[in-house]
Every structure is written in structure tokens, then in C-alpha cells.
Design a protein around this motif. Sequence first.
Motif, PDB file in Angstrom:
ATOM      1  N   SER A  42     -42.892  11.704 -23.230  1.00 38.19           N
ATOM      2  CA  SER A  42     -43.444  10.325 -22.839  1.00 38.19           C
ATOM      3  C   SER A  42     -44.285   9.516 -23.702  1.00 38.19           C
ATOM      4  O   SER A  42     -44.315   8.377 -23.737  1.00 38.19           O
ATOM      5  CB  SER A  42     -44.094  10.204 -21.279  1.00 38.19           C
ATOM      6  OG  SER A  42     -45.062  11.071 -21.115  1.00 38.19           O
ATOM      7  N   ARG A  43     -45.362   9.986 -24.061  1.00 35.23           N
ATOM      8  CA  ARG A  43     -46.530   9.656 -24.850  1.00 35.23           C
ATOM      9  C   ARG A  43     -45.729   9.109 -26.105  1.00 35.23           C
ATOM     10  O   ARG A  43     -46.125   7.940 -26.528  1.00 35.23           O
ATOM     11  CB  ARG A  43     -47.565  10.538 -25.371  1.00 35.23           C
ATOM     12  CG  ARG A  43     -48.630   9.968 -25.988  1.00 35.23           C
ATOM     13  CD  ARG A  43     -50.155  10.818 -26.144  1.00 35.23           C
ATOM     14  NE  ARG A  43     -50.668  10.749 -24.914  1.00 35.23           N
ATOM     15  CZ  ARG A  43     -51.526  10.044 -24.609  1.00 35.23           C
ATOM     16  NH1 ARG A  43     -51.747   8.975 -25.186  1.00 35.23           N
ATOM     17  NH2 ARG A  43     -52.370  10.144 -23.339  1.00 35.23           N
ATOM     18  N   SER A  83     -45.626   5.237 -27.185  1.00 36.30           N
ATOM     19  CA  SER A  83     -46.397   4.788 -28.284  1.00 36.30           C
ATOM     20  C   SER A  83     -45.358   4.083 -29.323  1.00 36.30           C
ATOM     21  O   SER A  83     -45.858   3.054 -29.920  1.00 36.30           O
ATOM     22  CB  SER A  83     -46.971   6.009 -29.187  1.00 36.30           C
ATOM     23  OG  SER A  83     -46.010   6.739 -29.781  1.00 36.30           O
ATOM     24  N   ALA A  90     -50.455   2.854 -25.247  1.00 38.32           N
ATOM     25  CA  ALA A  90     -51.135   4.112 -25.227  1.00 38.32           C
ATOM     26  C   ALA A  90     -51.243   4.708 -23.817  1.00 38.32           C
ATOM     27  O   ALA A  90     -52.098   4.187 -23.010  1.00 38.32           O
ATOM     28  CB  ALA A  90     -52.545   4.133 -25.836  1.00 38.32           C
ATOM     29  N   GLY A  91     -50.506   5.841 -23.552  1.00 39.37           N
ATOM     30  CA  GLY A  91     -50.759   6.448 -22.127  1.00 39.37           C
ATOM     31  C   GLY A  91     -49.378   7.545 -22.309  1.00 39.37           C
ATOM     32  O   GLY A  91     -48.909   7.883 -23.254  1.00 39.37           O
ATOM     33  N   GLU A  92     -49.319   7.858 -20.772  1.00 36.87           N
ATOM     34  CA  GLU A  92     -48.329   8.941 -20.681  1.00 36.87           C
ATOM     35  C   GLU A  92     -47.791   8.659 -19.365  1.00 36.87           C
ATOM     36  O   GLU A  92     -48.356   8.373 -18.487  1.00 36.87           O
ATOM     37  CB  GLU A  92     -48.941  10.476 -21.066  1.00 36.87           C
ATOM     38  CG  GLU A  92     -50.144  10.837 -20.223  1.00 36.87           C
ATOM     39  CD  GLU A  92     -50.645  12.028 -20.392  1.00 36.87           C
ATOM     40  OE1 GLU A  92     -49.948  13.019 -20.410  1.00 36.87           O
ATOM     41  OE2 GLU A  92     -51.901  12.144 -20.357  1.00 36.87           O
ATOM     42  N   ASP A 121     -54.157   4.941 -21.214  1.00 39.67           N
ATOM     43  CA  ASP A 121     -55.363   5.728 -21.828  1.00 39.67           C
ATOM     44  C   ASP A 121     -56.580   4.827 -21.418  1.00 39.67           C
ATOM     45  O   ASP A 121     -57.944   5.188 -21.336  1.00 39.67           O
ATOM     46  CB  ASP A 121     -55.341   5.634 -23.280  1.00 39.67           C
ATOM     47  CG  ASP A 121     -54.388   6.665 -23.870  1.00 39.67           C
ATOM     48  OD1 ASP A 121     -53.651   7.466 -23.109  1.00 39.67           O
ATOM     49  OD2 ASP A 121     -54.364   6.800 -25.117  1.00 39.67           O
ATOM     50  N   LYS A 180     -57.648  13.218 -16.115  1.00 35.06           N
ATOM     51  CA  LYS A 180     -57.026  12.600 -17.365  1.00 35.06           C
ATOM     52  C   LYS A 180     -57.379  11.353 -17.495  1.00 35.06           C
ATOM     53  O   LYS A 180     -57.178  10.752 -18.291  1.00 35.06           O
ATOM     54  CB  LYS A 180     -55.767  12.794 -17.214  1.00 35.06           C
ATOM     55  CG  LYS A 180     -54.848  14.084 -17.270  1.00 35.06           C
ATOM     56  CD  LYS A 180     -53.369  14.210 -17.379  1.00 35.06           C
ATOM     57  CE  LYS A 180     -52.939  15.467 -17.938  1.00 35.06           C
ATOM     58  NZ  LYS A 180     -52.984  15.410 -19.565  1.00 35.06           N
TER      59      LYS A 180
END
Length: 198
Positions: free
Chosen positions: A121-122, A126, A131-133, A150, A181
Motif C-alpha cells: 500500500s505505501r 506514494s 505519504a501513508g499506508e 504520515d 504508528k
Amino acid sequence: MVTATAVTIVNVGYRSTNYWVVSAGAARLLVDIGWPGTLGTMKANLKRMGVPMGEIRYALATHYHIDHAGLAEELKREGIPLLVLDVQVDAIPRMKTWTKPWDHYIDITEEGNVVITFEQSRVLLSQMGIAGEILHTPGHSDHCVSLLLDDGSVFTGDLPLEVFAYDNPVALATWRLLREKGAARAYPAHGPIVELMP
């Protein structure tokens, strides 16, 4: 890979359900998808909020209940791929059992589904500049997922907030994971944005 940029978040929800558009420039992700038979309402809300439908790269359901994923096949027919986490695949056909004829639900086919793992997923995000998951976040149902950026923004679907999850050990464990997280504010599918207490 695209450089991550500042994201914008817009709510295009209706019928007491929030549908969040997370955008990095012109690359957009729709988090939770809409009630079946409401494509016109979704299109009108996207237009009202200044979100071009053609810029939505993926639609992601936090879980496969009718108010969160009922519009999936209709959106796919509009050219928006359905982003599915591997833990969600088996839940898709089960959703139909909760629909009635007057819901105007259209079965979700496999065509146009992009099935990924959480580990992938990241990278996918991206590529959109986000920016994240995406994380597995059970507590409402076993196949629930959340998008965690993020910057601490987390899109939690129907995951019960900690204050309401005192008797739900699975949800409490999920919230521990999200906090570890970096989750700082929750964007739920129902109700207002919640700043998470440290």
C-alpha cells in the motif's frame, strides 16, 4: 515514484455517511464509496466540492457494508478502479446478502479491482504523491482497513472510537496499533473529525 506533497481532504458524504477524498495535487483517492444507486448524488457532491471525478485514481472501501461500498461497481463503470486489500476479497460477495431489491445494488465484479497487500500500500500511495499506508484495522468487522497518512490523519470507517470500545478488545488493540504508528486525528465514516488525545 512521485514525491509526496501536502494532501487536502474533502468530505463528499451524504445520508449520514462521510466519503473522504484525499488529494495530492490532481491525484485523488476516494475513501469509502457510497450507497448503491446514488451515483447521481455522488457526482453532484464531487462537483459541488470542486473534485473532478476523472482525477479519482482509486476508490477504497474501509469495509464491505452497503453504505461504504454499495456504489463500487457503478464507480468502476465510470472508470475508477476499486482498490481492494487482500483481506477484503472474500467479504465482497457477502455484502449482497444485506441488500434489498429497492437498493438498486449492482454486483461487484472482479474486473477493475486492484488487489494489493498491506505491504504494497505505501508504494501504491506514494505513486500518487500520498505519504501513508493502509492498515488492517479490525474491530467493527474482520475485514476493515484504515488509511493512515504520515501526517497523523487516519480514515477509520466504522471502527468504534476508543471511548466507545471499552468492551471491544479487538478495537482497542487496533487503536493501540494506530497510535503507535502516529495517528493523531480520526476521520470516521459517521460523525465529526476527532482529535485523538495523547
